[in-house]
Design an enzyme around this catalytic site. Structure first.
Site, PDB file in Angstrom:
ATOM      1  N   GLU A 249       0.841  -1.181   0.000  1.00 42.07           N
ATOM      2  CA  GLU A 249       0.000   0.000   0.000  1.00 42.07           C
ATOM      3  C   GLU A 249       0.887   1.245   0.000  1.00 42.07           C
ATOM      4  OE1 GLU A 249      -2.324   0.584   3.515  1.00 42.07           O
ATOM      5  OE2 GLU A 249      -4.010   1.391   2.376  1.00 42.07           O
ATOM      6  N   GLU A 378      -3.438   9.040  15.130  1.00 44.60           N
ATOM      7  CA  GLU A 378      -2.596   8.754  16.306  1.00 44.60           C
ATOM      8  C   GLU A 378      -1.607   7.624  16.001  1.00 44.60           C
ATOM      9  OE1 GLU A 378      -5.981   9.010  16.399  1.00 44.60           O
ATOM     10  OE2 GLU A 378      -5.905  11.054  17.156  1.00 44.60           O
TER      11      GLU A 378
HETATM   12  C1  LIG Z   1     -13.960   3.990   5.864  1.00 45.03           C
HETATM   13  C2  LIG Z   1     -13.247   2.837   6.482  1.00 45.03           C
HETATM   14  C3  LIG Z   1     -12.922   1.730   5.724  1.00 45.03           C
HETATM   15  C4  LIG Z   1     -12.264   0.649   6.287  1.00 45.03           C
HETATM   16  N1  LIG Z   1     -11.993  -0.435   5.515  1.00 45.03           N
HETATM   17  C5  LIG Z   1     -11.390  -1.524   6.070  1.00 45.03           C
HETATM   18  C6  LIG Z   1     -11.179  -2.710   5.298  1.00 45.03           C
HETATM   19  O1  LIG Z   1     -11.522  -2.777   4.119  1.00 45.03           O
HETATM   20  N2  LIG Z   1     -10.606  -3.791   5.897  1.00 45.03           N
HETATM   21  C7  LIG Z   1     -10.207  -3.755   7.205  1.00 45.03           C
HETATM   22  O2  LIG Z   1      -9.652  -4.749   7.673  1.00 45.03           O
HETATM   23  N3  LIG Z   1     -10.409  -2.643   7.982  1.00 45.03           N
HETATM   24  C8  LIG Z   1     -11.005  -1.536   7.441  1.00 45.03           C
HETATM   25  N4  LIG Z   1     -11.226  -0.409   8.215  1.00 45.03           N
HETATM   26  C9  LIG Z   1     -10.906  -0.468   9.638  1.00 45.03           C
HETATM   27  C10 LIG Z   1      -9.742   0.418  10.075  1.00 45.03           C
HETATM   28  O3  LIG Z   1      -8.518  -0.144   9.688  1.00 45.03           O
HETATM   29  C11 LIG Z   1      -9.863   0.581  11.591  1.00 45.03           C
HETATM   30  O4  LIG Z   1     -11.066   1.235  11.869  1.00 45.03           O
HETATM   31  C12 LIG Z   1      -8.711   1.382  12.160  1.00 45.03           C
HETATM   32  O5  LIG Z   1      -7.505   0.672  12.060  1.00 45.03           O
HETATM   33  C13 LIG Z   1      -8.964   1.780  13.617  1.00 45.03           C
HETATM   34  O6  LIG Z   1      -9.312   0.672  14.390  1.00 45.03           O
HETATM   35  P1  LIG Z   1     -10.607   0.729  15.346  1.00 45.03           P
HETATM   36  O7  LIG Z   1     -11.740   1.187  14.523  1.00 45.03           O
HETATM   37  O8  LIG Z   1     -10.708  -0.573  16.027  1.00 45.03           O
HETATM   38  O9  LIG Z   1     -10.293   1.852  16.396  1.00 45.03           O
HETATM   39  P2  LIG Z   1      -9.410   1.672  17.722  1.00 45.03           P
HETATM   40  O10 LIG Z   1      -8.164   0.959  17.396  1.00 45.03           O
HETATM   41  O11 LIG Z   1     -10.253   1.176  18.823  1.00 45.03           O
HETATM   42  O12 LIG Z   1      -9.053   3.211  17.996  1.00 45.03           O
HETATM   43  C14 LIG Z   1      -9.900   4.087  18.752  1.00 45.03           C
HETATM   44  C15 LIG Z   1      -9.064   5.323  19.104  1.00 45.03           C
HETATM   45  O13 LIG Z   1      -7.958   4.920  19.894  1.00 45.03           O
HETATM   46  C16 LIG Z   1      -6.766   5.406  19.343  1.00 45.03           C
HETATM   47  N5  LIG Z   1      -5.669   4.473  19.597  1.00 45.03           N
HETATM   48  C17 LIG Z   1      -5.649   3.123  19.436  1.00 45.03           C
HETATM   49  N6  LIG Z   1      -4.420   2.640  19.706  1.00 45.03           N
HETATM   50  C18 LIG Z   1      -3.643   3.703  20.044  1.00 45.03           C
HETATM   51  C19 LIG Z   1      -2.268   3.872  20.402  1.00 45.03           C
HETATM   52  N7  LIG Z   1      -1.418   2.842  20.462  1.00 45.03           N
HETATM   53  N8  LIG Z   1      -1.842   5.119  20.650  1.00 45.03           N
HETATM   54  C20 LIG Z   1      -2.677   6.183  20.570  1.00 45.03           C
HETATM   55  N9  LIG Z   1      -3.958   6.097  20.235  1.00 45.03           N
HETATM   56  C21 LIG Z   1      -4.444   4.863  19.965  1.00 45.03           C
HETATM   57  C22 LIG Z   1      -7.063   5.520  17.853  1.00 45.03           C
HETATM   58  O14 LIG Z   1      -6.196   6.458  17.236  1.00 45.03           O
HETATM   59  C23 LIG Z   1      -8.489   5.984  17.863  1.00 45.03           C
HETATM   60  O15 LIG Z   1      -8.535   7.371  18.004  1.00 45.03           O
HETATM   61  C24 LIG Z   1     -11.903   0.682   7.656  1.00 45.03           C
HETATM   62  C25 LIG Z   1     -12.211   1.797   8.430  1.00 45.03           C
HETATM   63  C26 LIG Z   1     -12.881   2.874   7.873  1.00 45.03           C
HETATM   64  C27 LIG Z   1     -13.219   4.047   8.734  1.00 45.03           C
END
Ligand SMILES: Cc1cc2nc3c(=O)[nH]c(=O)nc-3n(C[C@H](O)[C@H](O)[C@H](O)COP(=O)(O)OP(=O)(O)OC[C@H]3O[C@@H](n4cnc5c(N)ncnc54)[C@H](O)[C@@H]3O)c2cc1C
Lengths: 409, 362
Positions: A249, A378
């Site tokens: 990517e 983040e």
């Molecule tokens: C439009 C869209 C399309 C997507 N498409 C795909 C897809 O096709 N396939 C797929 O597998 N996934 C997909 N995703 C998922 C995406 O990869 C995840 O939503 C993303 O990695 C965040 O994970 P989470 O939603 O579990 O949030 P969390 O990991 O729970 O994060 C919540 C908050 O905590 C913060 N946080 C977490 N860990 C830390 C850290 N170590 N330090 C500081 N802050 C932290 C984050 O920055 C965020 O603000 C998609 C997401 C979106 C929005």
């Protein structure tokens, strides 16, 4: 330093231009999108037809080796194609995961028979791929996936749930990250597979996004059988495979930002009035237009540096990590400011306010997703701090512990 | 497309970096800071001897004739090492004005002297912001009478280019009726002085074209200063990173706190954004592209932002030690302010950038 095309690049550009003129459909409005007015099925059919034409002409995978169905071309040619295609109505998102992540992972890790089976139809758009990494309990922390893979003879049996899977509702295959060993620490017990999205036991449920669209999904797996030949990489080697996907990517030079955002702002500011004068004459507005340009052109230029490295046969530098971070937030800020230009009236949807507002309103509603997908702001800052600046990693309590014990904790 | 410097240009940069690391030490900069020297003499001597300062002056006028891209990389190193020398005043401003507006005789006479370091030159090409009422300064075609604005390196310059209305005027400072009035400077490593003239012989540089030439020279200077700013910002970010790996608090390296990591990531991002705009400006300057006004203004705004934030947060992330005279943090804090305002503030340049963008969109 030179931004002009070399003679070879100019020749390639001319060739691409001629092909697009003969085969494509030009935008008539800057915010026009592919398949407006078509229902989902008709749009998908039109998208597949376009991808088939593009693949036949050798533009579907310009940088791929010829043996894998690509053109064996340069990264610069890829960029030239993208620049020229930008003026045309093309289905961007639908094949993004296929071409950018799914198929490259197959190309790197699959056995020769599988490559022969999957690469050509994938490039031609006959089969579309999605990426099944994220789960309710594993997003930023992808290593925490719990979708279970259990060996059964020559097959594996999969049970669990994925979430946020873009395009799963129209995809044919996916790359699936599972946990095959619960006694190993988090990232060491993962295995990657190709999964047939139409196989028995796969259920896709669309999720309604805040933008009103339904482009991502929950995907449930109930006793889904996957042959061991569909495994990508070694057993328990899933983490490495996933990193290679993300690296692809990065190399495909993503994180782009439309190059006309400040021009859109100028156009809207000319139409709005602030204190009975055209908003474009207001210094606060002008300052924001300048700042929009700094971000937008900056992203374009960072990418140009990465491409220069690629064209010299080097890996793009760590500065590439900043493009998505800048681009997604800039998109949000610029779109919000555009909407603010019209004051209270800016709260009207474009259907009432006028088509000129559609683009910025769409961008504004999509931007929060762009800031999360592919790594949140983040997480990207952690990546820059650790990989680029060499600062210490986060303190973690989950590194050396068997995943099973983490679970019960 | 090739958006990078050549290997030869990088070699020159490396040589300049090695030289500056040895000579433009904190101690050398502090000689100027604390008023014991008007500039870092050894640094200046070496930059001239290496031909690094005069890279953009054509060979026929005593320069190295290597062009602006090379000068941009020299500037980056000068910024990184806080070089306390009249590089900008002599080479980005005065020599450029003479090169672009001077008669053949003026060029023949002055450029070799500037290139060889025999004469330090300075310039005041006009700015959009002002606080004090402009002191009267009049040019009657032959002589100059009145007071100049505050000039960088005015205390040691032997030559000045002054913008008076639409005229650019060249005045030799060893002439009759010149007196110098050194002024306190927020960045004492870049000293300021005002010049007073009483019927001092002077000559016109560029007739009716003065305003346009001044604007073109300032665009070039904006690009070159952006490289100094990027160099300085990178230096203070690296120093801050290194310190954060050494210093411990609450039982950890302070650089392991996420608030620190994220702030440094943001500074890095601001610097990389500035760097690419500076590169683009370098391309526009070296190829004399029509995009220069836009590219220069963008480079200036982005680089001023980046150095300002890197210098401000650099002190903050060091804690109390960063607020001491002995640490170099304040040298960057001061230099960032100096570079960010000496040819007009970020705000004036942002307005110029907007003007260009709106003009192009029309
Ligand atoms: C439009 C869209 C399309 C997507 N498409 C795909 C897809 O096709 N396939 C797929 O597998 N996934 C997909 N995703 C998922 C995406 O990869 C995840 O939503 C993303 O990695 C965040 O994970 P989470 O939603 O579990 O949030 P969390 O990991 O729970 O994060 C919540 C908050 O905590 C913060 N946080 C977490 N860990 C830390 C850290 N170590 N330090 C500081 N802050 C932290 C984050 O920055 C965020 O603000 C998609 C997401 C979106 C929005």
């Amino acid at each position: 330093m030179d931004f002009r095309d070399t003679p070879e690049e100019a020749a390639f550009r001319a060739e691409v231009r001629a092909w697009l003129e003969a085969n494509g459909q030009k935008r008539t409005r800057p915010d026009e999108v592919f398949g407006e007015g078509l229902d989902d099925a008709a749009k998908l059919a039109a998208a597949k037809a376009w991808q088939a034409k593009k693949a036949a002409a050798g533009y579907a995978a310009i940088t791929w080796p010829k043996a894998a169905g690509g053109r064996g071309g340069t990264a610069m040619q890829q960029v030239i194609y993208q620049q020229e295609e930008a003026a045309y109505l093309v289905p961007g998102m639908i094949f993004e995961v296929s071409i950018g992540m799914g198929l490259p992972t197959v190309m790197t890790w699959a056995a020769p028979e599988l490559k022969a089976r999957f690469l050509r139809p994938g490039l031609a758009g006959e089969e579309i791929w999605c990426q099944l990494f994220s789960e309710p309990g594993a997003g930023s922390d992808t290593g925490g996936v719990r979708t279970r893979a259990v060996r059964d003879g020559d097959d594996w049996i999969i049970n669990g749930q994925k979430v946020w899977t873009s395009g799963a509702h129209f995809c044919d295959y996916g790359i699936l990250l599972t946990r095959s060993d619960w006694d190993k620490p988090k990232q060491e017990g993962l295995t990657m597979f190709i999964v047939d999205m139409k196989a028995p036991g796969v259920e896709v449920r669309p999720i309604h996004q805040m933008s009103g669209d339904a482009e991502f999904n929950e995907v449930f797996f109930t006793d889904v059988r996957i042959p061991d030949s569909y495994r990508l990489g070694p057993e328990c080697g899933g983490w490495k495979v996933m990193l290679s996907t993300l690296m692809q990517e990065r190399l495909s030079v993503g994180g782009n930002l439309p190059t006309d955002l400040h021009a859109h702002l100028v156009a809207l500011a000319q139409q709005c009035a602030w204190d009975e004068r055209p908003a474009i004459e207001d210094d606060r507005v002008r300052a924001r237009i300048a700042d929009a340009y700094l971000q937008q052109k900056g992203v374009e230029l960072v990418i140009a540096r990465g491409l220069t490295a690629i064209s010299k046969g080097k890996a793009p530098g760590p500065e590439m990590a900043i493009t998505k971070l800048i681009a997604a937030k800039a998109m949000q800020d610029i779109a919000a400011f555009a909407i603010e230009l019209a004051g209270p009236e800016g709260l009207l949807g474009f259907e009432a306010l006028g088509g000129d507002w559609r683009y910025m309103q769409r961008l504004w509603l999509g931007a929060p997703g762009a800031r999360i997908a592919g790594g949140t702001d983040e997480i990207l800052k952690n990546v820059i701090a650790e990989r680029v600046l060499g600062l210490p990693g986060e303190i973690r309590s989950d590194r050396k512990v068997p995943f099973r014990d983490l679970e019960s904790a | 497309m090739n958006f990078d410097f050549s290997d030869d240009q990088r070699l020159l940069q490396d040589a300049v970096r090695t030289m500056l690391a040895e000579t433009s030490t904190s101690q050398a900069v502090r000689e100027v800071l604390e008023g014991r020297a008007s500039h870092a003499e050894a640094v200046w001597h070496n930059l001239i001897e290496m031909g690094a300062a005069a890279t953009a002056i054509p060979e026929q006028y005593g320069g190295a004739g290597l062009g602006y891209l090379a000068l941009c990389l020299v500037a980056e190193e000068a910024g990184r090492h806080l070089a306390a020398v009249p590089l900008a005043s002599s080479f980005y401003l005065a020599a450029e004005a003479i090169q672009r507006a001077g008669s053949e005789a003026q060029k023949q006479h002055w450029l070799p002297k500037i290139a060889s370091g025999e004469v330090v030159a300075t310039a005041a090409l006009g700015s959009r912001e002002r606080y004090r009422p402009a002191a009267p300064l009049a040019f009657d075609g032959q002589t100059l009478t009145g007071t100049s604005p505050a000039l960088v390196d005015g205390g040691i310059a032997g030559l000045a280019v002054l913008r008076i209305g639409d005229d650019l005027v060249l005045v030799e400072l060893s002439g009759t009726g010149v007196s110098r009035n050194p002024l306190p400077s927020l960045d004492p490593t870049r000293p300021l002085a005002e010049l007073r003239f009483d019927r001092t012989p002077a000559e016109r540089l560029a007739g009716a074209n003065g305003a346009a030439v001044a604007s073109r020279v300032l665009d070039g200077a904006a690009v070159l200063l952006a490289f100094e700013q990027v160099g300085g910002a990178t230096c203070i970010l690296e120093a801050t990173r290194d310190y954060s790996l050494e210093r411990k608090a609450f039982g950890r390296q302070i650089g392991s706190f996420q608030a620190m990591k994220h702030k440094m990531a943001e500074i890095y991002t601001a610097i990389e954004l500035a760097r690419v705009h500076a590169y683009y400006g370098a391309w526009a300057l070296s190829s004399d592209a029509p995009e220069l006004p836009r590219a220069a203004a963008a480079a200036r705004v982005a680089a001023t932002r980046a150095y300002t934030v890197a210098a401000e947060e650099g002190i903050e992330l060091h804690g109390g030690i960063g607020f001491t005279w002995e640490m170099d943090c304040h040298l960057h804090y001061r230099r960032a302010r100096h570079l960010g305002q000496i040819i007009g503030s970020e705000h004036a340049w942002r307005a110029r950038l907007a003007d260009e963008l709106i003009k192009e969109a029309a």
